[in-house]
Design a protein around this motif. Structure first.
Motif, PDB file in Angstrom:
ATOM      1  N   GLY A 185     -10.743   8.004 -11.927  1.00 32.71           N
ATOM      2  CA  GLY A 185     -11.022   6.587 -12.119  1.00 32.71           C
ATOM      3  C   GLY A 185      -9.772   5.735 -12.023  1.00 32.71           C
ATOM      4  O   GLY A 185      -9.767   4.687 -11.359  1.00 32.71           O
ATOM      5  N   ALA A 186      -8.713   6.160 -12.682  1.00 29.68           N
ATOM      6  CA  ALA A 186      -7.459   5.401 -12.646  1.00 29.68           C
ATOM      7  C   ALA A 186      -6.856   5.413 -11.243  1.00 29.68           C
ATOM      8  O   ALA A 186      -6.292   4.405 -10.795  1.00 29.68           O
ATOM      9  N   LEU A 187      -6.970   6.538 -10.550  1.00 29.93           N
ATOM     10  CA  LEU A 187      -6.468   6.617  -9.182  1.00 29.93           C
ATOM     11  C   LEU A 187      -7.232   5.646  -8.284  1.00 29.93           C
ATOM     12  O   LEU A 187      -6.627   4.900  -7.499  1.00 29.93           O
ATOM     13  N   GLN A 205       0.832  -1.211   0.000  1.00 26.57           N
ATOM     14  CA  GLN A 205       0.000   0.000   0.000  1.00 26.57           C
ATOM     15  C   GLN A 205       0.863   1.256   0.000  1.00 26.57           C
ATOM     16  O   GLN A 205       0.554   2.228  -0.692  1.00 26.57           O
ATOM     17  N   ALA A 206       1.943   1.250   0.780  1.00 23.67           N
ATOM     18  CA  ALA A 206       2.844   2.403   0.787  1.00 23.67           C
ATOM     19  C   ALA A 206       3.448   2.622  -0.587  1.00 23.67           C
ATOM     20  O   ALA A 206       3.544   3.759  -1.068  1.00 23.67           O
ATOM     21  N   ALA A 207       3.841   1.543  -1.250  1.00 28.01           N
ATOM     22  CA  ALA A 207       4.408   1.663  -2.592  1.00 28.01           C
ATOM     23  C   ALA A 207       3.375   2.187  -3.580  1.00 28.01           C
ATOM     24  O   ALA A 207       3.683   3.000  -4.457  1.00 28.01           O
ATOM     25  N   ALA A 208       2.125   1.743  -3.428  1.00 29.32           N
ATOM     26  CA  ALA A 208       1.067   2.193  -4.330  1.00 29.32           C
ATOM     27  C   ALA A 208       0.806   3.690  -4.182  1.00 29.32           C
ATOM     28  O   ALA A 208       0.539   4.382  -5.178  1.00 29.32           O
ATOM     29  N   LEU A 209       0.885   4.209  -2.977  1.00 29.57           N
ATOM     30  CA  LEU A 209       0.692   5.645  -2.788  1.00 29.57           C
ATOM     31  C   LEU A 209       1.792   6.440  -3.486  1.00 29.57           C
ATOM     32  O   LEU A 209       1.529   7.486  -4.092  1.00 29.57           O
ATOM     33  N   SER A 239      -6.762  -1.690  -5.805  1.00 22.30           N
ATOM     34  CA  SER A 239      -5.989  -2.905  -6.076  1.00 22.30           C
ATOM     35  C   SER A 239      -5.135  -3.341  -4.900  1.00 22.30           C
ATOM     36  O   SER A 239      -4.729  -4.500  -4.816  1.00 22.30           O
ATOM     37  N   VAL A 240      -4.849  -2.412  -3.973  1.00 20.51           N
ATOM     38  CA  VAL A 240      -4.032  -2.756  -2.798  1.00 20.51           C
ATOM     39  C   VAL A 240      -4.833  -2.655  -1.498  1.00 20.51           C
ATOM     40  O   VAL A 240      -4.261  -2.628  -0.406  1.00 20.51           O
TER      41      VAL A 240
END
Length: 410
Positions: free
Chosen positions: A85-87, A50-54, A93-94
């Motif tokens: 939407g993409a955000l 999740q940290a990487a996704a941010l 996804s995480v």
């Protein structure tokens, strides 16, 4: 100093004439520097993924920075129109959007060195309750491990751990509380939110927070205790409930964890990626990591630095109401303006994000500089206005932060 709406006296009831426009991850806010997304992180808890996704989101859609808020959430700024939407897909996804209908009400601050289990339990119950979606994006839960750190942050509902496997549920700033078994604490905290929603509906004032309820609809802990028992949660009324207090964790090592302070709560994605593994953000714009040897560049990992107890609003260029680039001005004088009192830099009279309590210096931008006001006795020195030139501003702010009894503005 002006009180925030949540701290307004019941002698002056708040009557809302509009809905809550608090931004979220799905409801973006249009700011001067682009759109803003606020991602709720209950208890500040983040897995490594999740940290990487941010960080990926900040690089792909925003300005390459992440901001920590006073509720331990993360903001992305400079978002382009049409990226919502993409955000949302990336965040979902995480697991950062477990309940889209509830994403703005997952406001849970927690003791950052405490057990995360009660936070996860409360968040799960909150997301599973359809009625809880009616809470405003300003309503705040606090899960305090008993030391009293997040209980001091003006929560609407406090779950405070007590010895012997017990917990207190406090409604707003009430002196009394309901005591329950610790295992029942998350469910009792959710029931407290339902109790508030019922009172708000009866009041008809569209209150967002407990302190905004008019006096005739104020929440009572004795009544709430009876409500809990009636709903199958054994509870005991506590007339004079304990109020422990502890300050935030200082930068540095705490047992097997490291507290990393983020100056002014804003950092580049490259710095964020240097924070190893799972993270825990805090309401004091710091991050708890499990690697005590980590030394991310440009961040504070030891006590006694110039950035402790220094906060600021967004300021220019992100906010249209701001009269100054408060973060740049704060950086310019940080080293020469040290002092034991906290300081909050505000771009305008709204003082967004200011600390709770009274023991802090208020640096408010004006058309020609800053007005410095500190806490203390009304017969102390008057607020001082100084130009926004680094040497003079730094010296004046240092004096204010080292003078514990300064007058409030008359």
């Amino acid at each position: 100093m002006p009180q925030s709406p949540s701290a307004t006296s019941r002698d002056e009831p708040v009557i809302r004439d509009r809905g809550d426009a608090c931004p979220g991850a799905l409801r973006l806010h249009a700011a001067d520097d682009g759109f803003l997304a606020r991602v709720r992180l209950p208890g500040g808890l983040l897995t490594a993924a999740q940290a990487a996704a941010l960080a990926d989101a900040a690089d792909r859609f925003a300005d390459g920075h992440l901001e920590l808020t006073s509720r331990a959430n993360v903001q992305l700024r400079g978002l382009a129109d049409g990226c919502g939407g993409a955000l949302a897909e990336l965040l979902d996804s995480v697991g950062l959007l477990p309940a889209p209908s509830h994403e703005r009400v997952r406001n849970i601050v927690a003791s950052p060195l405490g057990d995360p289990a009660p936070v996860r339990d409360l968040d799960r119950l909150l997301c599973a309750d359809p009625g809880a979606a009616a809470l405003s994006g300003r309503f705040l839960f606090a899960v305090d491990d008993g030391r009293g750190d997040v209980a001091a942050l003006d929560p609407d509902v406090t779950l405070l751990a007590r010895p012997g496997g017990r917990a207190l549920i406090r409604l707003g700033a009430a002196p009394d509380a309901a005591e329950v078994a610790a295992a029942d604490g998350p469910g009792a905290a959710l029931e407290a939110a339902r109790h508030f929603l019922d009172a708000a509906a009866r009041a008809g004032t569209r209150a967002w927070r407990v302190a905004e309820l008019p006096a005739e609809h104020a929440l009572g802990s004795r009544e709430f205790t009876a409500r809990l028992t009636a709903r199958g949660i054994p509870a005991r009324y506590v007339e004079d409930a304990p109020r422990p207090y502890a300050g935030p964790p200082a930068p540095g090592v705490h047992g097997d964890a490291l507290c990393v302070l983020i100056p002014l709560g804003r950092l580049r994605t490259a710095q964020w990626r240097e924070l190893p593994g799972a993270l825990r953000t805090t309401p004091w714009r710091s991050v708890i990591v499990g690697d005590t040897a980590a030394r991310p560049s440009g961040l504070v990992t030891a006590p006694g630095g110039a950035w402790e107890a220094v906060t600021a609003c967004t300021g220019r260029p992100g906010c249209a109401k701001a009269l100054a680039d408060v973060r740049a001005d704060a950086r310019a004088v940080a080293e020469r303006a040290r002092g034991p009192l906290a300081v909050h830099w505000s771009g305008c009279e709204r003082r967004c994000g200011h600390p709770r309590g009274t023991d802090w210096v208020d640096a408010v931008a004006t058309a020609t500089g800053y007005r410095l006001t500190g806490p203390g006795a009304p017969d102390g020195p008057a607020p001082r206005h100084v130009p926004a030139t680094a040497p003079e501003l730094g010296a004046a702010l240092r004096d204010a932060r080292n003078t514990p009894r300064v007058s409030e503005e008359q």
